[in-house]
Design a protein around this motif. Sequence first.
Motif, PDB file in Angstrom:
ATOM      1  N   TYR A   1       7.745 -13.797  -4.507  1.00 27.46           N
ATOM      2  CA  TYR A   1       6.966 -12.711  -3.902  1.00 27.46           C
ATOM      3  C   TYR A   1       7.358 -11.346  -4.453  1.00 27.46           C
ATOM      4  CZ  TYR A   1       4.174 -15.492  -0.772  1.00 27.46           C
ATOM      5  OH  TYR A   1       3.236 -16.372  -0.293  1.00 27.46           O
TER       6      TYR A   1
ATOM      7  N   GLU B   1       1.663  -6.249  -6.373  1.00 31.96           N
ATOM      8  CA  GLU B   1       1.608  -5.398  -5.188  1.00 31.96           C
ATOM      9  C   GLU B   1       3.019  -5.139  -4.631  1.00 31.96           C
ATOM     10  OE1 GLU B   1      -0.569  -3.614  -4.028  1.00 31.96           O
ATOM     11  OE2 GLU B   1      -0.202  -3.258  -1.897  1.00 31.96           O
ATOM     12  N   ALA B   2       3.874  -6.164  -4.698  1.00 35.72           N
ATOM     13  CA  ALA B   2       5.248  -6.003  -4.214  1.00 35.72           C
ATOM     14  C   ALA B   2       6.003  -5.010  -5.088  1.00 35.72           C
ATOM     15  CB  ALA B   2       5.962  -7.353  -4.214  1.00 35.72           C
TER      16      ALA B   2
ATOM     17  N   VAL C   1       1.513  -8.253   1.215  1.00 28.74           N
ATOM     18  CA  VAL C   1       1.649  -8.919  -0.088  1.00 28.74           C
ATOM     19  C   VAL C   1       1.339 -10.403   0.080  1.00 28.74           C
ATOM     20  CG1 VAL C   1       3.228  -9.444  -1.983  1.00 28.74           C
ATOM     21  CG2 VAL C   1       3.438  -7.278  -0.750  1.00 28.74           C
TER      22      VAL C   1
ATOM     23  N   THR D   1       0.569 -14.906   2.799  1.00 28.47           N
ATOM     24  CA  THR D   1       1.679 -13.964   2.958  1.00 28.47           C
ATOM     25  C   THR D   1       2.934 -14.788   3.238  1.00 28.47           C
ATOM     26  OG1 THR D   1       1.500 -13.795   5.362  1.00 28.47           O
ATOM     27  CG2 THR D   1       0.091 -12.329   4.057  1.00 28.47           C
TER      28      THR D   1
END
Length: 403
Positions: free
Chosen positions: A174, A179-180, A237, A243
Amino acid sequence: FIVAADWIIDLGPGAGPRGGHVVAHGSVADICQSPESVTGQMLQRMGIQQQPTSEKLTANDGKTPVATARSMLKLSDCCRHNLQNITVEIPVGVVTGVAGVSGSGKTTVVFEGLLPALQQQLGLSSDASHNPGTLDGANDFAQVMVIDKGLPGRSPIATPATLSGVWIEFRRLYAQIREARRLGLTAERFSYRHPDSRCPGCRGTGSILVSDLNGATWWSTCPECHGRRFNRSTQTVAYRGFTVADLLSLTIEVARQHFTALPRIARGLDTLQGLGLGYLPLGQSGTTLSGGELQRLWLGRCLSRGMPGVTLYLLDEPTAGLHAAEIELLVKALRQLTAAGHTVVVIEHSLEFLRQVDWLIELGPGSGPAGGRVIASGTPHDLAACATPTGEALRFTGHMLSN
Ligand SMILES: [Zn+2]
């Protein structure tokens, strides 16, 4: 016990959401004729088609493994509790079962003899309050790993995901999502224990402790996150629409179907499925895991991470609550450890387990002062020829045909 019963009701076919049906019922012969019954299939593989009697022994499947050990771990002068100054020899590199009636001294030999003796030799313990006995042949061992009922994990902050060690791989995944990275979220931030990521209402446990007027307490789903453990910002995220909070609600089996392309995650989940744990949700609270599930999750952790040095594994009744089909999976997992050069010693009562190990040591003959001696040792076939409680039980139940 099942073999001796007059009437059997077999539930399944699988575990958790895949179970819940009566798949077969009737006599041993009826169960064996049901193709849907996992129990029936197991009985057939054991060569049992009907209720055996002591006179009419049934053949086993002939798959008894042969001990391949090259050397022995030898614990001598063992006189703790009821042990009568005994010597126990354990083959290195195989799975050994320690059997015997309750109170015969099994736990004392393993956890108050073998364990402290090796810990002292490895410099891990300086407790000299009692003499565990003299240990020879342990020079190659780098560590000892205890997998028993006392393992940590019985808290709502522990889950199959964290206990098995697979969660760290998900967190790394992740943290790599665009986006993270844009939000500056590192792998640490995808832990439900992190103060900036967890639900403030339950501090990441997904549940809160409530009590009634009588002082009784229990865990109830957190009203703020509804058991999702994470705060809202961490749930912006997603990987393929999931998620990290969604991930926790997936069973191990379903998660495996969605993460096929990621080798480290897939391998970790495969290991857990191989241990028969596919039905567990990744985020299930540790307070609701059985002792057997907990032991197998830790075993999965050892299997997928590997141990850095030659290890002696000590297990205490890991088959508690397991079906015969799951016991077979457990034995397979233990064989992966011995194939990697480790040694496994298991205290067990389950005949289904004991008949599949490489080597057996039986303590007894009775319990307390009437026990404390090694009354038989050898392969399961050797033991089935002995007039000892375990030998007779292996013969009588048709688990093992005497030579
Ligand atoms: Zn919460």
